[in-house]
Write a protein that holds these residues in place. Structure first.
Motif, PDB file in Angstrom:
ATOM      1  N   ALA A   1      40.743  63.578 100.591  1.00 36.11           N
ATOM      2  CA  ALA A   1      41.855  62.665 100.288  1.00 36.11           C
ATOM      3  C   ALA A   1      42.925  63.359  99.461  1.00 36.11           C
ATOM      4  CB  ALA A   1      41.322  61.449  99.519  1.00 36.11           C
ATOM      5  N   ASP A   2      44.153  62.853  99.594  1.00 37.78           N
ATOM      6  CA  ASP A   2      45.241  63.296  98.714  1.00 37.78           C
ATOM      7  C   ASP A   2      45.263  62.461  97.437  1.00 37.78           C
ATOM      8  OD1 ASP A   2      46.078  65.283 100.319  1.00 37.78           O
ATOM      9  OD2 ASP A   2      47.915  64.305 101.025  1.00 37.78           O
ATOM     10  N   HIS A   3      44.984  61.183  97.597  1.00 36.70           N
ATOM     11  CA  HIS A   3      44.911  60.275  96.444  1.00 36.70           C
ATOM     12  C   HIS A   3      43.741  59.324  96.649  1.00 36.70           C
ATOM     13  CE1 HIS A   3      49.014  61.392  95.146  1.00 36.70           C
ATOM     14  NE2 HIS A   3      49.307  61.376  96.439  1.00 36.70           N
ATOM     15  N   THR A   4      42.964  59.130  95.605  1.00 37.48           N
ATOM     16  CA  THR A   4      41.908  58.123  95.654  1.00 37.48           C
ATOM     17  C   THR A   4      42.169  57.106  94.557  1.00 37.48           C
ATOM     18  OG1 THR A   4      40.151  59.461  96.649  1.00 37.48           O
ATOM     19  CG2 THR A   4      39.446  57.695  95.197  1.00 37.48           C
ATOM     20  N   TYR A   5      42.288  55.838  94.966  1.00 35.33           N
ATOM     21  CA  TYR A   5      42.505  54.761  94.003  1.00 35.33           C
ATOM     22  C   TYR A   5      41.194  54.015  93.817  1.00 35.33           C
ATOM     23  CZ  TYR A   5      47.224  56.017  95.266  1.00 35.33           C
ATOM     24  OH  TYR A   5      48.367  56.736  95.501  1.00 35.33           O
ATOM     25  N   THR A   6      40.852  53.741  92.576  1.00 27.25           N
ATOM     26  CA  THR A   6      39.540  53.173  92.308  1.00 27.25           C
ATOM     27  C   THR A   6      39.636  51.901  91.485  1.00 27.25           C
ATOM     28  OG1 THR A   6      37.369  53.651  91.331  1.00 27.25           O
ATOM     29  CG2 THR A   6      39.269  54.587  90.219  1.00 27.25           C
ATOM     30  N   THR A   7      38.662  51.036  91.640  1.00 25.48           N
ATOM     31  CA  THR A   7      38.502  49.880  90.760  1.00 25.48           C
ATOM     32  C   THR A   7      37.232  50.126  89.958  1.00 25.48           C
ATOM     33  OG1 THR A   7      37.438  48.840  92.662  1.00 25.48           O
ATOM     34  CG2 THR A   7      39.654  48.126  92.152  1.00 25.48           C
ATOM     35  N   GLU A   8      37.372  50.210  88.656  1.00 24.28           N
ATOM     36  CA  GLU A   8      36.239  50.513  87.779  1.00 24.28           C
ATOM     37  C   GLU A   8      35.844  49.258  87.011  1.00 24.28           C
ATOM     38  OE1 GLU A   8      34.834  53.776  87.283  1.00 24.28           O
ATOM     39  OE2 GLU A   8      36.055  54.475  88.981  1.00 24.28           O
ATOM     40  N   GLN A   9      34.565  48.962  87.035  1.00 23.52           N
ATOM     41  CA  GLN A   9      34.050  47.815  86.294  1.00 23.52           C
ATOM     42  C   GLN A   9      33.320  48.322  85.041  1.00 23.52           C
ATOM     43  OE1 GLN A   9      31.443  45.859  89.087  1.00 23.52           O
ATOM     44  NE2 GLN A   9      33.107  45.302  90.486  1.00 23.52           N
ATOM     45  N   ILE A  10      33.309  47.500  83.998  1.00 24.57           N
ATOM     46  CA  ILE A  10      32.588  47.872  82.770  1.00 24.57           C
ATOM     47  C   ILE A  10      31.341  46.993  82.666  1.00 24.57           C
ATOM     48  CG2 ILE A  10      32.744  48.230  80.281  1.00 24.57           C
ATOM     49  CD1 ILE A  10      35.760  48.171  80.517  1.00 24.57           C
ATOM     50  N   MET A  11      30.188  47.625  82.714  1.00 30.19           N
ATOM     51  CA  MET A  11      28.942  46.865  82.617  1.00 30.19           C
ATOM     52  C   MET A  11      28.684  46.458  81.163  1.00 30.19           C
ATOM     53  SD  MET A  11      27.997  46.753  85.778  1.00 30.19           S
ATOM     54  CE  MET A  11      29.744  46.617  86.123  1.00 30.19           C
ATOM     55  N   GLN A  12      27.696  45.585  80.966  1.00 26.77           N
ATOM     56  CA  GLN A  12      27.424  45.079  79.614  1.00 26.77           C
ATOM     57  C   GLN A  12      26.957  46.182  78.661  1.00 26.77           C
ATOM     58  OE1 GLN A  12      25.378  41.191  79.192  1.00 26.77           O
ATOM     59  NE2 GLN A  12      25.435  41.121  81.418  1.00 26.77           N
ATOM     60  N   ASP A  13      26.451  47.278  79.217  1.00 30.55           N
ATOM     61  CA  ASP A  13      26.019  48.382  78.352  1.00 30.55           C
ATOM     62  C   ASP A  13      27.143  49.394  78.143  1.00 30.55           C
ATOM     63  OD1 ASP A  13      26.156  49.408  80.867  1.00 30.55           O
ATOM     64  OD2 ASP A  13      24.199  50.388  80.842  1.00 30.55           O
ATOM     65  N   GLY A  14      28.327  49.034  78.587  1.00 29.90           N
ATOM     66  CA  GLY A  14      29.478  49.904  78.364  1.00 29.90           C
ATOM     67  C   GLY A  14      29.676  50.975  79.423  1.00 29.90           C
ATOM     68  N   LYS A  15      28.736  51.076  80.369  1.00 31.42           N
ATOM     69  CA  LYS A  15      28.880  52.098  81.408  1.00 31.42           C
ATOM     70  C   LYS A  15      29.814  51.626  82.524  1.00 31.42           C
ATOM     71  CE  LYS A  15      24.396  54.423  81.071  1.00 31.42           C
ATOM     72  NZ  LYS A  15      23.172  54.667  81.843  1.00 31.42           N
ATOM     73  N   ALA A  16      30.398  52.607  83.180  1.00 28.24           N
ATOM     74  CA  ALA A  16      31.338  52.305  84.257  1.00 28.24           C
ATOM     75  C   ALA A  16      30.606  52.179  85.587  1.00 28.24           C
ATOM     76  CB  ALA A  16      32.362  53.419  84.362  1.00 28.24           C
ATOM     77  N   LEU A  17      31.109  51.275  86.430  1.00 27.29           N
ATOM     78  CA  LEU A  17      30.647  51.225  87.813  1.00 27.29           C
ATOM     79  C   LEU A  17      31.873  51.293  88.713  1.00 27.29           C
ATOM     80  CD1 LEU A  17      27.964  50.742  89.545  1.00 27.29           C
ATOM     81  CD2 LEU A  17      28.936  48.486  89.942  1.00 27.29           C
ATOM     82  N   GLN A  18      31.925  52.339  89.522  1.00 32.16           N
ATOM     83  CA  GLN A  18      32.990  52.457  90.520  1.00 32.16           C
ATOM     84  C   GLN A  18      32.600  51.572  91.679  1.00 32.16           C
ATOM     85  OE1 GLN A  18      33.961  56.497  91.849  1.00 32.16           O
ATOM     86  NE2 GLN A  18      33.838  55.743  93.940  1.00 32.16           N
ATOM     87  N   ALA A  19      33.449  50.576  91.999  1.00 32.63           N
ATOM     88  CA  ALA A  19      32.992  49.540  92.915  1.00 32.63           C
ATOM     89  C   ALA A  19      33.759  49.479  94.219  1.00 32.63           C
ATOM     90  CB  ALA A  19      33.059  48.189  92.224  1.00 32.63           C
ATOM     91  N   GLY A  20      34.920  50.069  94.278  1.00 28.94           N
ATOM     92  CA  GLY A  20      35.673  50.046  95.524  1.00 28.94           C
ATOM     93  C   GLY A  20      36.731  51.124  95.438  1.00 28.94           C
ATOM     94  N   THR A  21      36.895  51.891  96.494  1.00 33.70           N
ATOM     95  CA  THR A  21      37.913  52.938  96.459  1.00 33.70           C
ATOM     96  C   THR A  21      38.769  52.868  97.713  1.00 33.70           C
ATOM     97  OG1 THR A  21      36.255  54.468  97.327  1.00 33.70           O
ATOM     98  CG2 THR A  21      36.711  54.606  94.976  1.00 33.70           C
TER      99      THR A  21
END
Lengths: 478, 478
Positions: free
Chosen positions: B219-239
């Motif tokens: 890819a030239d550009h990847t756009y992501t939606t990042e979620q914050i879990m209750q333990d503070g960790k990130a979850l990449q959920a859709g790109t």
């Protein structure tokens, strides 16, 4: 007479079918051996079929779930008849990594699996393993599960929709406490399939039990719905299996009864696939292309404004408004305002089998009328009606067409089912080139002669006659 | 205080998550390495998510289709970055038949494929090949396709829903005439994903572009939606990916422009998967089990009649009637008349996160009242209301809950996003055990020091800040 599809059905049914698939933009062969790509128009038909089937299955108290694509070979091997039936067409996964070796990308030898997996050809085994854990007591029964997934059976003679290496289907797997319940269930799902085909696909079916030779690998009874194509050949479109205790015993599906004793359960499985789409296309289409029953038509009505430069804007807007009104009546409508020529649009949607074609010219717009044509009847059905009348009666027209298509197929089927008294009569009929289904007494004392005749004419036993299981239907088949 | 799930989130978030999945009966590990079985309750949630996502995607003019599961290795190899990114986790099909050899069922050596296939990890390649034939002229553009399928990436550290070898997803693939249109589309689908997560899953997301190191392979550009879990960790959920002309050039996707000249097209791809379910569960659930936003709850209301022997029949009938009235208001209702004890039923549905619990005893039946409890608030929301009031306001209660769940997650997220001035401050914060997302200036002159810190604390760059792309978010991640 020039037809949109050449050759015609009469000239070469098999080539006609291939060209129909292309002309209606349904699917194409993919670069993967034996696998097809289902194009948007074809997939839209499948989504309608799937949603309706799913609703009917759920109404039986079945829940959807999702099991793995891969099956460990050891699982597959646990039921002897099952493995014998499917091992010859199993796609095998042996590595889990690729590596560039000598300039060529290939399976990394270091990633070789000690236990290979097969891609599911059907899921009795892996679902059986799960059920052996999920079923504990009589309170857990019946357990009714279904999944909509892709499966793979390596096909040597692939044919779009009818026989492809990968195909999409639903496979239901139910567990019961008694054989009677299981058998009743297998027959109930058999009936559900027949109803779906008749009511939704407008395809009349012959229902019956398979003879032992034709049973599913690992079943005690296989119930089938057989369709008769326009060339007289049979298409097996949905089967339901009473699996007895074969899989319950192979996988240890046991339950504790009210009496506290442990007993093996009884299971069924039942499936329908994208193969039904092949039956749909070969049952209803004609030499100008597809004819779709309204229930599974992505667009039930196409509106074609016949524009001239000076009237285009007003007419397109008028057509859009009419489309909205028909949509409000619950109808799936396409207003084709693309810049193609009107006759090209007409032929495009004829080939794609849209049930009702609505044409509007500038003069009709002014008069408040439209010209409607039913796809199944063609020019004889062409008539000018008021726009308001169309809106008021469109659902009736579509309902009539759905019913008429079923009746037409039923009438044709009647001419294709032949009673024959004995093997000599069957030989004579087939020798004379008669096509269709032949109903004959299934005399086990003459099996060798029966088999010889089947070999000679490449016909197969389709199923026993439900009305009188001493009789069997035989036919050429897809 | 005793909780339904042990350990609690505070004690061990990771174990809590595994036990949550079991307690809510969502899924289980399968006998196939790294693959899970999604159980009926989990799958019912996915069906609701899928149907809503599908509706939104179709509203963008995208059509569904279906491409093969298998990809020829040569296709896969055509885009250099792509193959480098995925070759290390590709399941490889090398044989198409099994054979009993030395008493063991194994791949038949005679069925070895000269060109092996891989199971799709994603379908840019095989769809690119099709598009090279389907796209001919500017009139064919934009071409917008999507498919809902299973894909496979061999995972070494699988985790249910978050990281499984096989997973279900939708992958969209669009083609445009210009780079600008493609980039606008990639951003539009990015926005669509964020809206879906916020409006349907009640999960606030951080939207941004991936740094070059974290881009999709090809890819030239990847756009992501990042979620914050209750333990503070990130979850990449859709790109969503702007693929530039990488795949158009590798597969020859060219179109003839209005000027008659042949030009390479520009493509995008975008995907969301069952992984989002992991984000859903880890965002909203508590120590008593799942909490489902009403929009994706298979049952939005569960009615539990609290029966005694002498009142059971009348009460069950009353509960059924109430269920029918709520269904008539468009609500998904379960009336639990099984023979479990009432407290067991209560806990069962608490663990499964049903938004609204309605209990009715005999005295309440006589008084025309019910006791309602919202799952997200618990006992503080418990109140007795008239049955008619429930019927009149149930949709409002569910809508409030949907909104409150989003607001609660948003408020928590705010406490988990930290601005840090420089790498020393980041080091100090992480060293002190601070959790969440850290927003820091992305200074390319200090990349080595940046990388060292990421290595030290096992954090990764999540995305650039859309509001100011000179800043980047970093966090631990799933």
């Amino acid at each position: 007479m020039k037809t949109a599809i050449t050759p015609t059905r009469a000239e070469n049914f098999s080539e006609w079918y291939q060209n129909l698939i292309v002309a209606a933009d349904l699917a194409e062969n993919s670069p993967v051996r034996g696998c097809m790509t289902i194009k948007p128009y074809g997939w839209a038909i499948w989504e309608l079929m799937r949603d309706e089937m799913d609703k009917r299955i759920k109404a039986c108290g079945v829940q959807n779930a999702n099991f793995p694509l891969l099956i460990p070979i050891e699982f597959f091997n646990k039921e002897a008849e099952h493995v014998a039936g499917f091992a010859k067409e199993a796609a095998v996964v042996t590595h889990y990594r690729l590596k560039m070796i000598d300039g060529q990308l290939q399976p990394d030898p270091d990633s070789c699996l000690t236990e290979p997996y097969i891609i599911r050809p059907t899921s009795e085994t892996i679902i059986g393993e799960a059920m052996s854990r999920w079923v504990q007591s009589y309170r857990d029964l019946p357990m009714k599960l279904n999944q909509w997934v892709n499966v793979m059976r390596w096909e040597m003679r692939p044919r779009m929709f009818l026989r492809t290496a990968e195909f999409n289907w639903q496979e239901g797997h139910n567990v019961f406490a008694t054989h009677e319940e299981a058998n009743v269930d297998a027959r109930k799902m058999h009936r559900l399939y027949a109803d779906f085909m008749e009511q939704v696909l407008a395809i009349p079916v012959i229902m019956g039990e398979k003879t032992p030779e034709e049973r599913f690998a690992g079943a005690d009874h296989t119930y089938t719905t057989e369709q008769i194509m326009q060339d007289g050949k049979a298409l097996q479109a949905g089967t339901s299996h009473d699996l007895g205790q074969h899989f319950a015993k192979s996988f240890g599906i046991q339950y504790q009864g009210i009496d506290g004793k442990l007993a093996y359960a009884w299971t069924t499985s039942w499936g329908t696939s994208t193969r039904m789409m092949g039956g749909l296309f070969m049952t209803h289409s004609d030499d100008d292309g597809l004819i779709l029953p309204p229930a599974v038509a992505p667009y039930q009505i196409v509106i074609i404004p016949i524009t001239r430069d000076d009237t285009a804007d007003a007419l397109n807007k008028y057509a859009d408004d009419l489309g909205d009104k028909l949509r409000a009546a619950g109808i799936r409508v396409l207003v084709d305002t693309t810049d193609m020529r009107a006759p090209d649009k007409m032929w495009k949607w004829i080939k794609r089998g849209v049930p009702l074609r609505v044409e509007i010219g500038a003069r009709e717009m002014d008069a408040g009328t439209v010209t409607v044509t039913r796809r199944d009847i063609g020019r004889d059905s062409k008539r000018v009606i008021g726009t308001d009348e169309l809106i008021a009666t469109a659902n009736d027209i579509l309902r009539d067409m759905q019913r008429d298509m079923f009746n037409a197929a039923s009438a044709r089927n009647k001419t294709m089912i032949h009673d024959v008294d004995n093997l000599d009569a069957l030989d004579a009929a087939l020798g004379a080139g008669k096509i269709g289904f032949f109903r004959i007494k299934y005399d086990l004392t003459t099996v060798a002669a029966f088999d010889a005749l089947m070999e000679k004419y490449k016909i197969t036993r389709r199923c026993l006659d439900d009305a009188d299981p001493e009789y069997v239907f035989v036919a050429k088949s897809y």
